[in-house]
Design a protein around this motif. Structure first.
Motif, short mmCIF file in Angstrom:
data_model
loop_
_atom_site.label_atom_id
_atom_site.label_comp_id
_atom_site.label_asym_id
_atom_site.label_seq_id
_atom_site.Cartn_x
_atom_site.Cartn_y
_atom_site.Cartn_z
N GLY A 186 12.35 -8.43 -8.31
CA GLY A 186 13.42 -9.41 -8.22
C GLY A 186 12.90 -10.83 -8.38
O GLY A 186 11.80 -11.15 -7.93
N HIS A 187 13.70 -11.67 -9.02
CA HIS A 187 13.27 -13.06 -9.24
C HIS A 187 14.44 -13.92 -9.68
O HIS A 187 15.50 -13.41 -10.06
CB HIS A 187 12.17 -13.13 -10.31
CG HIS A 187 12.61 -12.63 -11.66
ND1 HIS A 187 12.44 -11.32 -12.07
CD2 HIS A 187 13.22 -13.26 -12.71
CE1 HIS A 187 12.91 -11.17 -13.29
NE2 HIS A 187 13.41 -12.34 -13.70
N LEU A 188 14.23 -15.21 -9.65
CA LEU A 188 15.15 -16.17 -10.26
C LEU A 188 14.33 -16.99 -11.24
O LEU A 188 13.30 -17.56 -10.89
CB LEU A 188 15.78 -17.08 -9.22
CG LEU A 188 16.79 -18.11 -9.78
CD1 LEU A 188 17.98 -18.26 -8.84
CD2 LEU A 188 16.14 -19.46 -10.01
N ARG A 189 14.77 -17.02 -12.50
CA ARG A 189 14.03 -17.72 -13.54
C ARG A 189 14.97 -18.67 -14.29
O ARG A 189 16.10 -18.31 -14.63
CB ARG A 189 13.44 -16.73 -14.55
CG ARG A 189 12.47 -17.37 -15.56
CD ARG A 189 12.40 -16.59 -16.86
NE ARG A 189 11.89 -15.25 -16.72
CZ ARG A 189 10.60 -14.91 -16.88
NH1 ARG A 189 9.71 -15.83 -17.15
NH2 ARG A 189 10.24 -13.65 -16.77
N LEU A 190 14.49 -19.86 -14.54
CA LEU A 190 15.22 -20.82 -15.36
C LEU A 190 14.77 -20.67 -16.81
O LEU A 190 13.57 -20.57 -17.09
CB LEU A 190 14.95 -22.25 -14.88
CG LEU A 190 15.22 -22.54 -13.41
CD1 LEU A 190 14.87 -24.00 -13.10
CD2 LEU A 190 16.67 -22.26 -13.05
N HIS A 191 15.71 -20.65 -17.71
CA HIS A 191 15.39 -20.65 -19.15
C HIS A 191 15.37 -22.09 -19.63
O HIS A 191 16.33 -22.85 -19.41
CB HIS A 191 16.43 -19.86 -19.93
CG HIS A 191 16.48 -18.41 -19.58
ND1 HIS A 191 17.52 -17.59 -19.93
CD2 HIS A 191 15.61 -17.63 -18.89
CE1 HIS A 191 17.30 -16.37 -19.50
NE2 HIS A 191 16.14 -16.37 -18.86
#
Length: 288
Positions: A186-191
Protein backbone atom coordinates in the motif's frame (compact mmCIF):
# COMPACT_ATOMS: atom_id res chain seq x y z
CA UNK A 1 -38.45 15.13 -0.94
CA UNK A 2 -37.70 16.39 2.56
CA UNK A 3 -37.67 12.95 4.26
CA UNK A 4 -35.07 10.99 6.23
CA UNK A 5 -34.26 7.30 5.86
CA UNK A 6 -32.10 5.91 8.68
CA UNK A 7 -30.12 2.68 8.40
CA UNK A 8 -26.98 1.08 9.76
CA UNK A 9 -24.25 3.68 10.39
CA UNK A 10 -25.94 6.53 8.50
CA UNK A 11 -29.12 8.45 7.77
CA UNK A 12 -30.01 9.83 4.36
CA UNK A 13 -31.93 13.11 4.19
CA UNK A 14 -33.57 13.65 0.82
CA UNK A 15 -33.64 17.31 -0.19
CA UNK A 16 -34.77 19.22 -3.28
CA UNK A 17 -31.51 18.86 -5.24
CA UNK A 18 -29.36 16.49 -3.22
CA UNK A 19 -29.22 13.76 -0.61
CA UNK A 20 -27.40 14.61 2.62
CA UNK A 21 -25.72 11.57 4.13
CA UNK A 22 -24.97 11.89 7.85
CA UNK A 23 -22.73 9.17 9.27
CA UNK A 24 -23.02 7.96 12.84
CA UNK A 25 -20.20 8.20 15.34
CA UNK A 26 -20.00 4.93 17.19
CA UNK A 27 -17.67 2.07 17.95
CA UNK A 28 -19.24 -0.11 15.23
CA UNK A 29 -19.32 2.58 12.55
CA UNK A 30 -16.51 2.21 9.99
CA UNK A 31 -13.78 4.73 10.76
CA UNK A 32 -13.93 6.07 7.20
CA UNK A 33 -17.57 7.07 7.76
CA UNK A 34 -16.67 8.76 11.04
CA UNK A 35 -13.88 10.67 9.34
CA UNK A 36 -16.20 11.85 6.56
CA UNK A 37 -18.87 13.02 9.02
CA UNK A 38 -21.43 13.95 6.39
CA UNK A 39 -21.56 14.31 2.63
CA UNK A 40 -23.96 16.13 0.36
CA UNK A 41 -24.50 14.29 -2.92
CA UNK A 42 -26.19 16.31 -5.69
CA UNK A 43 -28.66 14.28 -7.72
CA UNK A 44 -26.80 15.33 -10.86
CA UNK A 45 -23.79 13.37 -9.52
CA UNK A 46 -25.71 10.07 -9.56
CA UNK A 47 -25.61 7.45 -12.28
CA UNK A 48 -27.80 4.59 -11.08
CA UNK A 49 -29.92 3.55 -8.09
CA UNK A 50 -30.43 -0.06 -7.04
CA UNK A 51 -31.92 -2.11 -4.21
CA UNK A 52 -29.86 -5.18 -3.31
CA UNK A 53 -29.97 -8.08 -0.86
CA UNK A 54 -27.87 -7.29 2.20
CA UNK A 55 -24.67 -9.09 3.03
CA UNK A 56 -26.25 -10.29 6.26
CA UNK A 57 -29.50 -12.20 6.42
CA UNK A 58 -32.50 -10.00 7.06
CA UNK A 59 -31.12 -6.83 5.46
CA UNK A 60 -31.45 -4.94 2.20
CA UNK A 61 -29.16 -2.29 0.74
CA UNK A 62 -30.14 0.93 -0.98
CA UNK A 63 -27.15 1.59 -3.20
CA UNK A 64 -26.56 4.62 -5.38
CA UNK A 65 -23.70 4.75 -7.88
CA UNK A 66 -22.12 8.10 -8.74
CA UNK A 67 -21.23 9.07 -12.27
CA UNK A 68 -17.66 8.41 -13.23
CA UNK A 69 -15.53 11.41 -12.26
CA UNK A 70 -18.18 12.99 -10.04
CA UNK A 71 -16.71 12.12 -6.64
CA UNK A 72 -12.97 12.58 -5.95
CA UNK A 73 -13.17 10.12 -3.05
CA UNK A 74 -14.25 7.27 -5.32
CA UNK A 75 -11.83 8.39 -8.02
CA UNK A 76 -8.97 8.16 -5.53
CA UNK A 77 -10.21 4.81 -4.19
CA UNK A 78 -10.20 3.42 -7.75
CA UNK A 79 -12.45 0.47 -6.88
CA UNK A 80 -10.49 -0.61 -3.78
CA UNK A 81 -13.12 0.14 -1.12
CA UNK A 82 -14.72 -2.87 0.51
CA UNK A 83 -18.56 -2.95 0.44
CA UNK A 84 -18.74 -2.23 4.16
CA UNK A 85 -16.78 0.99 3.65
CA UNK A 86 -18.74 2.20 0.63
CA UNK A 87 -20.39 5.50 1.66
CA UNK A 88 -23.04 5.07 -1.03
CA UNK A 89 -24.60 1.97 0.59
CA UNK A 90 -27.42 2.29 3.12
CA UNK A 91 -28.07 -1.01 4.94
CA UNK A 92 -31.64 -1.45 6.20
CA UNK A 93 -33.65 -4.20 7.93
CA UNK A 94 -35.49 -6.38 5.41
CA UNK A 95 -38.85 -5.33 6.85
CA UNK A 96 -38.15 -1.83 5.46
CA UNK A 97 -37.69 -3.08 1.92
CA UNK A 98 -40.95 -1.52 0.69
CA UNK A 99 -39.94 1.85 2.10
CA UNK A 100 -36.45 1.50 0.59
CA UNK A 101 -38.00 0.70 -2.80
CA UNK A 102 -40.11 3.85 -2.54
CA UNK A 103 -37.04 6.02 -1.99
CA UNK A 104 -35.14 4.19 -4.72
CA UNK A 105 -37.97 5.06 -7.15
CA UNK A 106 -37.92 8.67 -5.98
CA UNK A 107 -34.17 8.88 -6.60
CA UNK A 108 -34.50 7.33 -10.04
CA UNK A 109 -36.94 10.08 -10.97
CA UNK A 110 -34.23 12.62 -10.07
CA UNK A 111 -31.69 11.18 -12.49
CA UNK A 112 -31.09 13.53 -15.38
CA UNK A 113 -30.17 12.95 -19.03
CA UNK A 114 -26.45 13.11 -18.17
CA UNK A 115 -26.61 10.34 -15.56
CA UNK A 116 -25.12 7.75 -17.88
CA UNK A 117 -22.20 9.94 -18.90
CA UNK A 118 -18.93 10.66 -17.07
CA UNK A 119 -18.93 13.98 -15.23
CA UNK A 120 -16.65 16.66 -16.62
CA UNK A 121 -15.84 17.93 -13.12
CA UNK A 122 -16.16 16.89 -9.51
CA UNK A 123 -19.73 17.35 -8.33
CA UNK A 124 -19.25 16.07 -4.77
CA UNK A 125 -17.24 18.19 -2.35
CA UNK A 126 -13.88 16.66 -1.35
CA UNK A 127 -12.69 16.33 2.26
CA UNK A 128 -11.51 19.66 3.64
CA UNK A 129 -7.83 20.36 4.35
CA UNK A 130 -5.69 20.67 6.37
CA UNK A 131 -5.19 16.92 6.39
CA UNK A 132 -2.32 14.71 7.50
CA UNK A 133 -1.41 11.11 8.28
CA UNK A 134 1.60 9.04 9.28
CA UNK A 135 2.90 6.58 6.74
CA UNK A 136 5.56 3.96 7.45
CA UNK A 137 8.39 6.07 6.08
CA UNK A 138 7.19 9.62 6.69
CA UNK A 139 4.44 12.05 7.56
CA UNK A 140 2.23 13.47 4.80
CA UNK A 141 0.49 16.84 5.17
CA UNK A 142 -1.76 18.84 2.86
CA UNK A 143 -2.82 22.44 3.53
CA UNK A 144 -4.98 22.86 0.45
CA UNK A 145 -2.16 24.14 -1.77
CA UNK A 146 0.94 22.08 -0.97
CA UNK A 147 1.60 18.41 -0.26
CA UNK A 148 4.59 17.84 2.01
CA UNK A 149 6.42 14.62 2.93
CA UNK A 150 8.70 14.62 5.99
CA UNK A 151 10.75 11.43 6.24
CA UNK A 152 11.13 9.26 9.35
CA UNK A 153 14.62 8.02 10.19
CA UNK A 154 13.26 4.59 11.13
CA UNK A 155 11.43 3.88 7.88
CA UNK A 156 12.57 6.01 4.94
CA UNK A 157 14.89 4.52 2.35
CA UNK A 158 18.32 5.98 1.70
CA UNK A 159 17.03 7.29 -1.63
CA UNK A 160 14.44 9.40 0.18
CA UNK A 161 16.91 10.57 2.78
CA UNK A 162 19.29 11.70 0.03
CA UNK A 163 16.46 13.56 -1.70
CA UNK A 164 15.42 15.26 1.55
CA UNK A 165 11.96 16.25 2.73
CA UNK A 166 9.67 17.07 -0.17
CA UNK A 167 6.91 19.54 -0.99
CA UNK A 168 4.73 19.76 -4.10
CA UNK A 169 2.29 22.47 -5.13
CA UNK A 170 -1.02 21.22 -6.48
CA UNK A 171 -0.22 22.74 -9.88
CA UNK A 172 2.79 20.40 -10.13
CA UNK A 173 0.67 17.28 -9.70
CA UNK A 174 -0.84 15.65 -12.78
CA UNK A 175 -1.98 12.42 -11.15
CA UNK A 176 -2.29 10.50 -7.92
CA UNK A 177 -2.41 6.85 -6.98
CA UNK A 178 -3.64 5.37 -3.73
CA UNK A 179 -3.08 1.69 -3.07
CA UNK A 180 -5.05 0.60 -0.05
CA UNK A 181 -3.12 -0.11 3.16
CA UNK A 182 -5.34 -3.18 3.53
CA UNK A 183 -3.28 -4.94 0.85
CA UNK A 184 0.45 -5.51 0.60
CA UNK A 185 2.53 -2.69 -0.93
CA UNK A 186 0.00 0.00 0.00
CA UNK A 187 1.14 3.53 -0.77
CA UNK A 188 0.21 7.02 -1.86
CA UNK A 189 2.15 8.35 -4.84
CA UNK A 190 2.00 11.69 -6.61
CA UNK A 191 2.38 11.66 -10.39
CA UNK A 192 4.58 14.48 -11.65
CA UNK A 193 5.32 15.60 -15.22
CA UNK A 194 8.11 13.53 -16.72
CA UNK A 195 7.87 10.92 -13.95
CA UNK A 196 5.64 8.39 -15.70
CA UNK A 197 7.97 5.42 -15.07
CA UNK A 198 8.90 6.11 -11.47
CA UNK A 199 10.91 3.90 -9.16
CA UNK A 200 9.24 1.61 -6.65
CA UNK A 201 7.21 3.63 -4.09
CA UNK A 202 9.69 3.06 -1.28
CA UNK A 203 12.40 4.64 -3.45
CA UNK A 204 10.31 7.44 -4.98
CA UNK A 205 10.48 10.78 -3.09
CA UNK A 206 7.04 11.65 -4.50
CA UNK A 207 5.41 8.83 -2.54
CA UNK A 208 4.91 7.47 0.96
CA UNK A 209 4.44 3.80 1.75
CA UNK A 210 1.97 2.29 4.19
CA UNK A 211 2.39 -0.69 6.46
CA UNK A 212 1.21 -2.26 9.67
CA UNK A 213 -0.76 0.45 11.46
CA UNK A 214 0.28 3.20 9.06
CA UNK A 215 -1.75 5.16 6.48
CA UNK A 216 -5.15 3.71 7.44
CA UNK A 217 -7.96 4.04 4.91
CA UNK A 218 -9.88 6.60 6.98
CA UNK A 219 -6.86 8.94 6.98
CA UNK A 220 -5.01 8.32 3.72
CA UNK A 221 -8.01 8.03 1.36
CA UNK A 222 -9.63 11.39 2.29
CA UNK A 223 -6.13 12.88 1.99
CA UNK A 224 -5.72 11.45 -1.53
CA UNK A 225 -9.21 12.65 -2.53
CA UNK A 226 -8.54 16.19 -1.31
CA UNK A 227 -5.23 16.36 -3.21
CA UNK A 228 -6.85 14.95 -6.36
CA UNK A 229 -9.67 17.51 -6.24
CA UNK A 230 -7.33 20.44 -5.56
CA UNK A 231 -4.96 19.45 -8.36
CA UNK A 232 -7.86 19.07 -10.80
CA UNK A 233 -9.25 22.47 -9.83
CA UNK A 234 -5.84 24.11 -10.18
CA UNK A 235 -4.57 22.69 -13.40
CA UNK A 236 -7.10 20.74 -15.43
CA UNK A 237 -7.16 16.96 -16.08
CA UNK A 238 -5.58 14.86 -13.34
CA UNK A 239 -5.24 11.09 -13.61
CA UNK A 240 -5.81 8.57 -10.87
CA UNK A 241 -4.96 4.90 -10.47
CA UNK A 242 -1.83 2.79 -10.48
CA UNK A 243 0.93 3.16 -13.05
CA UNK A 244 3.57 0.57 -13.94
CA UNK A 245 6.89 1.01 -12.19
CA UNK A 246 10.35 0.43 -13.51
CA UNK A 247 11.98 -2.92 -13.02
CA UNK A 248 13.85 -3.74 -9.84
CA UNK A 249 17.15 -1.98 -9.23
CA UNK A 250 19.98 -2.84 -6.86
CA UNK A 251 19.04 -1.79 -3.38
CA UNK A 252 20.94 -0.53 -0.39
CA UNK A 253 21.56 -3.50 1.97
CA UNK A 254 20.42 -1.46 4.97
CA UNK A 255 17.18 -0.58 3.19
CA UNK A 256 16.60 -4.19 2.20
CA UNK A 257 17.19 -5.39 5.76
CA UNK A 258 14.73 -2.80 7.09
CA UNK A 259 12.06 -3.81 4.58
CA UNK A 260 12.51 -7.49 5.47
CA UNK A 261 12.15 -6.60 9.15
CA UNK A 262 8.90 -4.82 8.35
CA UNK A 263 7.71 -7.83 6.36
CA UNK A 264 8.34 -9.92 9.45
CA UNK A 265 6.08 -7.59 11.48
CA UNK A 266 3.29 -7.99 8.92
CA UNK A 267 3.76 -11.76 8.93
CA UNK A 268 3.67 -12.00 12.72
CA UNK A 269 0.52 -9.86 12.79
CA UNK A 270 -1.19 -12.31 10.43
CA UNK A 271 -1.41 -9.83 7.54
CA UNK A 272 0.84 -11.97 5.32
CA UNK A 273 0.63 -15.72 4.78
CA UNK A 274 3.74 -17.88 5.01
CA UNK A 275 3.80 -18.08 1.20
CA UNK A 276 3.44 -14.30 0.73
CA UNK A 277 6.16 -13.60 3.29
CA UNK A 278 8.58 -16.07 1.70
CA UNK A 279 7.92 -14.83 -1.83
CA UNK A 280 8.39 -11.16 -0.97
CA UNK A 281 11.48 -11.85 1.14
CA UNK A 282 12.99 -13.74 -1.79
CA UNK A 283 12.16 -10.84 -4.09
CA UNK A 284 13.88 -8.37 -1.76
CA UNK A 285 16.97 -10.54 -1.33
CA UNK A 286 17.27 -10.69 -5.12
CA UNK A 287 17.80 -6.91 -5.13
CA UNK A 288 21.08 -7.26 -3.21
Amino acid sequence: MGDVLAGNHSAWEFEANSVLIRFERGIRTPKLFQALGERRIPYEALSTVELLPGGKRGTVVLHVVPREGADPLLDAADGQLKPGSDPYRLVLPADRETLAEYYADQLREELGPESGKPADRHLVEPPKPPLSFKAYDGKATFDGETVAFRWFSTGASSAKWKAGDQSFGVREIDGIEWRSPEVFDGHLRLHLPGNEAAAQPDQDPASVVFGLGYGPVYESLPFAAAVLAAAAAAGGPVTHGLRPTTGPARGDPADIAERIRHLGELHEAGLLTDEEFTAKKTELLALL
